[in-house]
Write a protein that holds these residues in place. Structure first.
Motif, PDB file in Angstrom:
ATOM      1  N   LYS A   1       0.818  -1.208   0.000  1.00 31.03           N
ATOM      2  CA  LYS A   1       0.000   0.000   0.000  1.00 31.03           C
ATOM      3  C   LYS A   1       0.859   1.270   0.000  1.00 31.03           C
ATOM      4  O   LYS A   1       0.354   2.375   0.174  1.00 31.03           O
ATOM      5  CB  LYS A   1      -0.912   0.008   1.229  1.00 31.03           C
ATOM      6  CG  LYS A   1      -1.840  -1.192   1.352  1.00 31.03           C
ATOM      7  CD  LYS A   1      -2.912  -1.187   0.281  1.00 31.03           C
ATOM      8  CE  LYS A   1      -3.880  -2.358   0.454  1.00 31.03           C
ATOM      9  NZ  LYS A   1      -4.681  -2.265   1.688  1.00 31.03           N
TER      10      LYS A   1
ATOM     11  N   SER B   1       0.267   4.080  -4.941  1.00 31.65           N
ATOM     12  CA  SER B   1      -0.978   3.748  -5.639  1.00 31.65           C
ATOM     13  C   SER B   1      -0.800   3.892  -7.148  1.00 31.65           C
ATOM     14  O   SER B   1      -0.295   4.914  -7.631  1.00 31.65           O
ATOM     15  CB  SER B   1      -2.101   4.676  -5.151  1.00 31.65           C
ATOM     16  OG  SER B   1      -3.298   4.407  -5.844  1.00 31.65           O
ATOM     17  N   PHE B   2      -1.210   2.863  -7.879  1.00 28.36           N
ATOM     18  CA  PHE B   2      -1.169   2.889  -9.342  1.00 28.36           C
ATOM     19  C   PHE B   2      -2.572   2.651  -9.878  1.00 28.36           C
ATOM     20  O   PHE B   2      -3.384   1.955  -9.261  1.00 28.36           O
ATOM     21  CB  PHE B   2      -0.204   1.824  -9.867  1.00 28.36           C
ATOM     22  CG  PHE B   2       1.216   2.029  -9.432  1.00 28.36           C
ATOM     23  CD1 PHE B   2       1.979   3.064  -9.951  1.00 28.36           C
ATOM     24  CD2 PHE B   2       1.793   1.199  -8.469  1.00 28.36           C
ATOM     25  CE1 PHE B   2       3.285   3.271  -9.546  1.00 28.36           C
ATOM     26  CE2 PHE B   2       3.101   1.392  -8.051  1.00 28.36           C
ATOM     27  CZ  PHE B   2       3.851   2.432  -8.596  1.00 28.36           C
TER      28      PHE B   2
ATOM     29  N   LEU C   1      -5.895   1.385 -11.813  1.00 30.85           N
ATOM     30  CA  LEU C   1      -6.445   0.121 -12.298  1.00 30.85           C
ATOM     31  C   LEU C   1      -7.094   0.352 -13.657  1.00 30.85           C
ATOM     32  O   LEU C   1      -7.742   1.377 -13.873  1.00 30.85           O
ATOM     33  CB  LEU C   1      -7.484  -0.422 -11.318  1.00 30.85           C
ATOM     34  CG  LEU C   1      -7.009  -0.708  -9.896  1.00 30.85           C
ATOM     35  CD1 LEU C   1      -8.203  -0.993  -8.997  1.00 30.85           C
ATOM     36  CD2 LEU C   1      -6.054  -1.881  -9.886  1.00 30.85           C
TER      37      LEU C   1
ATOM     38  N   ILE D   1      -0.591   0.457 -16.954  1.00 29.91           N
ATOM     39  CA  ILE D   1       0.168   0.459 -15.706  1.00 29.91           C
ATOM     40  C   ILE D   1       1.669   0.568 -15.972  1.00 29.91           C
ATOM     41  O   ILE D   1       2.404   1.181 -15.195  1.00 29.91           O
ATOM     42  CB  ILE D   1      -0.147  -0.797 -14.851  1.00 29.91           C
ATOM     43  CG1 ILE D   1       0.539  -0.657 -13.484  1.00 29.91           C
ATOM     44  CG2 ILE D   1       0.285  -2.067 -15.558  1.00 29.91           C
ATOM     45  CD1 ILE D   1       0.137  -1.709 -12.487  1.00 29.91           C
TER      46      ILE D   1
ATOM     47  N   SER E   1       3.909  -2.663  -4.346  1.00 24.63           N
ATOM     48  CA  SER E   1       2.765  -1.868  -4.811  1.00 24.63           C
ATOM     49  C   SER E   1       2.374  -2.233  -6.241  1.00 24.63           C
ATOM     50  O   SER E   1       1.181  -2.295  -6.576  1.00 24.63           O
ATOM     51  CB  SER E   1       3.110  -0.375  -4.713  1.00 24.63           C
ATOM     52  OG  SER E   1       3.395  -0.001  -3.376  1.00 24.63           O
TER      53      SER E   1
ATOM     54  N   THR F   1      -1.199  -4.130  -7.350  1.00 28.41           N
ATOM     55  CA  THR F   1      -2.092  -3.565  -8.363  1.00 28.41           C
ATOM     56  C   THR F   1      -2.396  -4.573  -9.464  1.00 28.41           C
ATOM     57  O   THR F   1      -3.556  -4.752  -9.864  1.00 28.41           O
ATOM     58  CB  THR F   1      -1.472  -2.303  -8.979  1.00 28.41           C
ATOM     59  OG1 THR F   1      -1.158  -1.377  -7.945  1.00 28.41           O
ATOM     60  CG2 THR F   1      -2.428  -1.655  -9.959  1.00 28.41           C
TER      61      THR F   1
ATOM     62  N   LYS G   1      -4.629  -7.326  -8.148  1.00 29.89           N
ATOM     63  CA  LYS G   1      -5.988  -6.818  -7.925  1.00 29.89           C
ATOM     64  C   LYS G   1      -6.763  -6.746  -9.241  1.00 29.89           C
ATOM     65  O   LYS G   1      -7.959  -7.091  -9.296  1.00 29.89           O
ATOM     66  CB  LYS G   1      -5.939  -5.425  -7.281  1.00 29.89           C
ATOM     67  CG  LYS G   1      -7.307  -4.890  -6.875  1.00 29.89           C
ATOM     68  CD  LYS G   1      -7.186  -3.603  -6.082  1.00 29.89           C
ATOM     69  CE  LYS G   1      -8.556  -3.108  -5.634  1.00 29.89           C
ATOM     70  NZ  LYS G   1      -8.445  -1.859  -4.826  1.00 29.89           N
ATOM     71  N   MET G   2      -6.089  -6.343 -10.319  1.00 22.99           N
ATOM     72  CA  MET G   2      -6.739  -6.281 -11.627  1.00 22.99           C
ATOM     73  C   MET G   2      -7.174  -7.671 -12.086  1.00 22.99           C
ATOM     74  O   MET G   2      -8.259  -7.847 -12.660  1.00 22.99           O
ATOM     75  CB  MET G   2      -5.780  -5.647 -12.642  1.00 22.99           C
ATOM     76  CG  MET G   2      -5.531  -4.164 -12.379  1.00 22.99           C
ATOM     77  SD  MET G   2      -4.059  -3.510 -13.216  1.00 22.99           S
ATOM     78  CE  MET G   2      -4.593  -3.521 -14.904  1.00 22.99           C
TER      79      MET G   2
END
Length: 338
Positions: free
Chosen positions: A193, A196-197, A199, A212, A241, A245, A248-249
């Motif tokens: 965390k 932040s990048f 999405l 990204i 990080s 990301t 998460k995608m």
């Protein structure tokens, strides 16, 4: 119907051969290609030449360690595609000549279907239907697996594969080739965390990973202006990080596919399925969504002939063979057999 198959994989930069007998994998011989390291990526022409050098010794070792002689083989299988055209030609030509010399059937295998069917090498096996997230350096797909020979792509990347994003960002960060595993290792020591990048916001079950890479590049440039040693000082947090990301995608679309199709049997496959961040996040998601999940052994994540052999086993049982004049398909799609 008893069958013993020699399988050959040569789609990219791994030369591999395996022998399967009545559905049991007897071995899985893999020769890696270190020639690409100094270039920071796979050079297609060099990959083809390396396959030519490695293929005969790899096949000989596969037959020797399996205890199977050439006369015991009932078929020869090979990766038809997708992959690098030159690399596919080397493996395909060898397989054709081998099958012709022994007067036994030839079986063509879709590389991406083989990744999915790696889940049937060892128990526990997924129950049909299941959803498989296939993630590699060349592909990112959500596949609905109806049976061993019936698969449908529900969604895929519109540009870069997630494995390419991992490797390219790792290269930007100055990590050795192949960069993905190095990024994964460093990410385990960092704060996911910390940064932040963005999405990607693709419709339906489509993916996009080109944005990204650009975002990370500009992020690094801006921070290096203020702190010249920014990458070295914050490398672990940057890697964590980025990985957070990308995973998460992937997970957002996997959850969406599971809910839309009301399927709780979920698997991952392909080279990126070895990523520890993805595997751990999948385990957490399984508890939240009541999934039964399937994670391939690490040796079956990257390109290997054992998965090709398993796919060939099911095609042999169904009587699906191909002619000797069949050509490789660099962009072969799941579900295509012709």
């Amino acid at each position: 119907m008893s069958c013993t198959i020699l399988a050959i994989e040569s789609s990219c930069d791994e030369t591999s051969a395996a022998v399967i007998s009545d559905g049991k994998i007897l071995n899985n011989i893999v020769a890696t290609q270190s020639v690409h390291e100094k270039y920071g990526g796979v050079v297609p022409e060099l990959a083809s030449r390396a396959h030519q050098q490695h293929l005969i010794p790899v096949v000989a070792e596969a037959l020797r360690t399996s205890g199977v002689s050439k006369k015991d083989l009932t078929a020869v299988a090979f990766t038809r595609g997708p992959g690098l055209m030159g690399a596919l030609l080397v493996g395909g030509s060898f397989a054709k000549a081998f099958a012709y010399a022994l007067n036994i059937p030839l079986i063509e295998v879709n590389h991406m279907e083989a990744h999915v069917l790696a889940h049937f090498i060892e128990k526990p096996y997924p129950e049909f239907p299941f959803i498989c997230l296939t993630v590699s350096g060349g592909h990112t797909q959500l596949v609905l697996v109806k049976n061993h020979l019936n698969m449908e792509v529900l969604g895929e990347t519109s540009d870069d594969a997630v494995g390419e994003a991992f490797d390219k960002i790792a290269k930007i960060l100055g990590l050795p080739y192949p960069g993905g595993p190095h990024l994964d290792r460093l990410a385990g020591k960092g704060n996911p965390k910390a940064y932040s990048f963005p999405l990607s916001d693709m419709k339906g079950l489509a993916f996009s990973f080109s944005g990204i890479k650009t975002a990370v590049l500009y992020f690094l440039k801006e921070n290096i202006k203020q702190e010249p040693d920014f990458i070295a000082t914050h490398l672990e947090d940057i890697c964590a990080s980025v990985q957070f990301t990308l995973v998460k995608m992937l997970m957002q679309k996997l959850v969406k596919a599971s809910r839309e199709h009301q399927i709780l049997e979920v698997a991952i496959a392909g080279g990126v399925s070895a990523n520890s961040g993805l595997r751990n996040t999948l385990k957490e998601a399984a508890l939240e969504n009541d999934w039964q999940i399937y994670l391939p052994k690490l040796e079956y994540c990257t390109d290997n002939a054992a998965m090709v052999a398993m796919a060939a086993h099911y095609k042999y049982r169904a009587g699906i063979f191909c002619d000797l004049d069949i050509s490789p398909l660099a962009k072969m799609k799941i579900g295509y057999h012709g």
